[in-house]
Design an enzyme around this catalytic site. Structure first.
Site: not given
Length: 264
Positions: A63, A65, A67-68, A119, A138, A176
């Site tokens: 996805h 975001h 941090d990905h 998410h 996530d 995570h």
């Protein structure tokens, strides 16, 4: 890390930020690798520097975001690789847009692309069919699930039940390190569950050693993860006691539980 002895696919956890894992899939027979959700290029570049002769061929994105995805452009500029990611999310440098039901080949392996919105609206998971390995991003965490951003409770519940239907020995690699906090919440929901208590004690020891608690397995999640168990009477009763609501459906149970977890 996990090695499958028949074809030497190794899965390495590359820690990033506070609690992210970038998963690196290493094919020893060809000295080729792929990575999942490189929010930071640094850990991937460090691994490649420590393994001269290896080639990074593919990036799998669950996805959009930051941090990905924030490491993609740097990796793309340094290596001749393909970036695979959800078709309806803004993925940097994406070469191959993907949707639910697509089959792709990476490192000579067949990967089933599973749409798991909740998410985010376009979130994907990747199931390596032969290895029976899932990269859940996530959506599904060890003993938990992701927060809802631009998805709905019904979408997330449907996504989780789709993943719960995978073979019970499927190894699940989440994005995570949330296992400890998730188990504490699971025990709050189901305080008499001895399996949760035993797993919590085990995970406390693992984290005290600074080690990774993943992968988990679908069989473990079916037994311990409260978000997989929203149709069980004892879980519904626990949510009703905590919230004071009358729960009339699995969707309502999930939504109330997710709100409880958000404030836990």
């Amino acid at each position: 890390m996990t090695t499958t002895p028949d074809n030497r696919l190794e899965i390495c956890a590359l820690p990033a930020f506070t609690d992210n894992y970038i998963w690196l899939l290493a094919d020893h027979s060809n000295q080729a690798c792929a990575v999942v959700d490189p929010g930071d290029a640094g850990p991937v570049q460090a691994w490649l520097a420590e393994h001269p002769g290896w080639v990074l061929t593919d990036v799998l994105i669950t996805h959009h975001h930051s941090d990905h995805v924030d490491g993609i452009e740097k990796l793309k500029s340094a290596f001749d690789l393909l970036v695979h990611g959800p078709e309806n999310e803004p993925i940097p440098c994406r070469d191959r847009p993907l949707k639910d039901g697509d089959l792709i080949r990476v490192l000579g392996r067949t990967i089933n692309v599973i749409g798991v919105p909740g998410h985010t609206s376009g979130h994907l998971a990747y199931h390596l069919v032969d290895e029976n390995v899932l990269f859940s991003g996530d959506t599904l965490f060890s003993a938990g699930c992701g927060r809802l951003f631009d998805g709905t409770p019904l979408q997330m519940l449907t996504s989780l039940e789709c993943l719960a239907a995978l073979p019970e020995q499927t190894q699940v690699y989440c994005a995570h390190e949330y296992t400890l906090s998730n188990l504490r919440f699971a025990l709050a929901v189901d305080p008499d569950n001895q399996q949760i208590a035993e797993r919590l004690a085990e995970v406390c020891e693992i984290r005290d050693r600074g080690e990774c608690t993943l992968p988990t397995r679908i069989s473990v999640e079916r037994a311990l993860n409260p978000f997989f168990r929203v149709r069980e009477a004892k879980i519904v009763e626990a949510i009703e006691r905590h919230t004071g609501l009358t729960i009339r459906s699995a969707e309502e149970c999930f939504a109330a539980m997710r709100k409880w977890k958000d404030n836990f």
